[in-house]
Scaffold this motif. Sequence first.
Motif, mmCIF file in Angstrom:
data_model
loop_
_atom_site.group_PDB
_atom_site.id
_atom_site.type_symbol
_atom_site.label_atom_id
_atom_site.label_comp_id
_atom_site.label_asym_id
_atom_site.label_seq_id
_atom_site.Cartn_x
_atom_site.Cartn_y
_atom_site.Cartn_z
ATOM 1 N N ARG A 27 0.854 -1.191 0.000
ATOM 2 C CA ARG A 27 0.000 0.000 0.000
ATOM 3 C C ARG A 27 0.883 1.231 0.000
ATOM 4 N N VAL A 28 0.534 2.183 -0.832
ATOM 5 C CA VAL A 28 1.254 3.446 -0.916
ATOM 6 C C VAL A 28 0.469 4.469 -0.120
ATOM 7 N N VAL A 52 9.634 7.314 -7.763
ATOM 8 C CA VAL A 52 10.477 7.485 -8.938
ATOM 9 C C VAL A 52 9.619 7.660 -10.186
ATOM 10 N N ASP A 53 8.519 6.904 -10.257
ATOM 11 C CA ASP A 53 7.678 6.924 -11.450
ATOM 12 C C ASP A 53 6.276 6.473 -11.092
ATOM 13 N N VAL A 54 5.299 6.988 -11.826
ATOM 14 C CA VAL A 54 3.909 6.540 -11.735
ATOM 15 C C VAL A 54 3.451 6.267 -13.160
ATOM 16 N N ALA A 55 3.068 5.018 -13.425
ATOM 17 C CA ALA A 55 2.629 4.635 -14.768
ATOM 18 C C ALA A 55 1.178 4.182 -14.704
ATOM 19 N N PHE A 56 0.334 4.768 -15.540
ATOM 20 C CA PHE A 56 -1.071 4.391 -15.591
ATOM 21 C C PHE A 56 -1.218 3.144 -16.444
ATOM 22 N N ARG A 57 -2.049 2.213 -15.952
ATOM 23 C CA ARG A 57 -2.194 0.938 -16.642
ATOM 24 C C ARG A 57 -3.673 0.552 -16.711
ATOM 25 N N GLY A 58 -4.501 1.447 -17.143
ATOM 26 C CA GLY A 58 -5.936 1.148 -17.245
ATOM 27 C C GLY A 58 -6.632 1.291 -15.908
ATOM 28 N N VAL A 59 -6.891 0.161 -15.241
ATOM 29 C CA VAL A 59 -7.634 0.188 -13.977
ATOM 30 C C VAL A 59 -6.757 0.486 -12.772
ATOM 31 N N ASP A 60 -5.444 0.437 -12.926
ATOM 32 C CA ASP A 60 -4.572 0.715 -11.801
ATOM 33 C C ASP A 60 -3.348 1.505 -12.251
ATOM 34 N N ARG A 61 -2.493 1.800 -11.301
ATOM 35 C CA ARG A 61 -1.243 2.497 -11.580
ATOM 36 C C ARG A 61 -0.109 1.700 -10.946
ATOM 37 N N VAL A 62 1.028 1.700 -11.602
ATOM 38 C CA VAL A 62 2.223 1.098 -11.030
ATOM 39 C C VAL A 62 3.074 2.240 -10.496
ATOM 40 N N THR A 78 8.019 -1.871 -6.559
ATOM 41 C CA THR A 78 6.835 -1.456 -7.308
ATOM 42 C C THR A 78 5.593 -1.836 -6.541
ATOM 43 N N ALA A 79 4.584 -0.990 -6.655
ATOM 44 C CA ALA A 79 3.302 -1.229 -6.010
ATOM 45 C C ALA A 79 2.199 -0.999 -7.036
ATOM 46 N N ASP A 80 1.226 -1.892 -7.052
ATOM 47 C CA ASP A 80 0.046 -1.714 -7.900
ATOM 48 C C ASP A 80 -0.994 -0.973 -7.069
ATOM 49 N N SER A 84 -7.966 5.591 -6.602
ATOM 50 C CA SER A 84 -7.973 6.745 -7.503
ATOM 51 C C SER A 84 -7.690 8.053 -6.770
ATOM 52 N N ALA A 85 -7.775 8.057 -5.433
ATOM 53 C CA ALA A 85 -7.520 9.266 -4.670
ATOM 54 C C ALA A 85 -6.022 9.509 -4.447
ATOM 55 N N LEU A 86 -5.186 8.503 -4.710
ATOM 56 C CA LEU A 86 -3.753 8.664 -4.517
ATOM 57 C C LEU A 86 -3.201 9.686 -5.501
ATOM 58 N N THR A 87 -2.457 10.634 -4.978
ATOM 59 C CA THR A 87 -1.916 11.696 -5.826
ATOM 60 C C THR A 87 -0.394 11.730 -5.810
ATOM 61 N N ALA A 88 0.240 10.600 -5.526
ATOM 62 C CA ALA A 88 1.703 10.555 -5.473
ATOM 63 C C ALA A 88 2.299 10.859 -6.846
ATOM 64 N N SER A 89 3.363 11.638 -6.845
ATOM 65 C CA SER A 89 4.079 12.029 -8.061
ATOM 66 C C SER A 89 5.565 11.803 -7.851
ATOM 67 N N PRO A 90 6.335 11.681 -8.933
ATOM 68 C CA PRO A 90 7.782 11.528 -8.783
ATOM 69 C C PRO A 90 8.366 12.616 -7.887
#
Length: 108
Positions: A27-28, A52-62, A78-80, A84-90
């Motif tokens: 959990r992030v 380090v990075d946030v990648a959108f992957r359809g229903v989730d983000r890595v 890495t965390a899946d 949708s409320a998570l606003t973490a950025s690099p």
Amino acid sequence: MAEFLGYENFLVAADGAVRTVRPEHLRVLPGLGEHDGEPGSCDGLTLEGVVVDVAFRGVDRVVTVDADDATGTTVRLTADVRDSALTASPGDRILLRADAAHVVALAG
């Protein structure tokens, strides 16, 4: 063998054992020091890290995070995330948590 089964996060615990946790069980939690009373995670894994990075992957983000394990070695985890409320950025400092039931010690 563990890498054959899919993505895993590996780190060294304070007792020197290698531990693994799957990305979907991390959990992030944005912000540091705001989640001390959160239930269900005190006996598991808690690490501070930097996104380090946030990648959108359809229903989730890595979310890719650099964190230090118990030996002080920086590990890339890495965390899946489906929240949708998570606003973490690099560059954001965050907490990663996993319940003890999802942290597995590997035989050495």
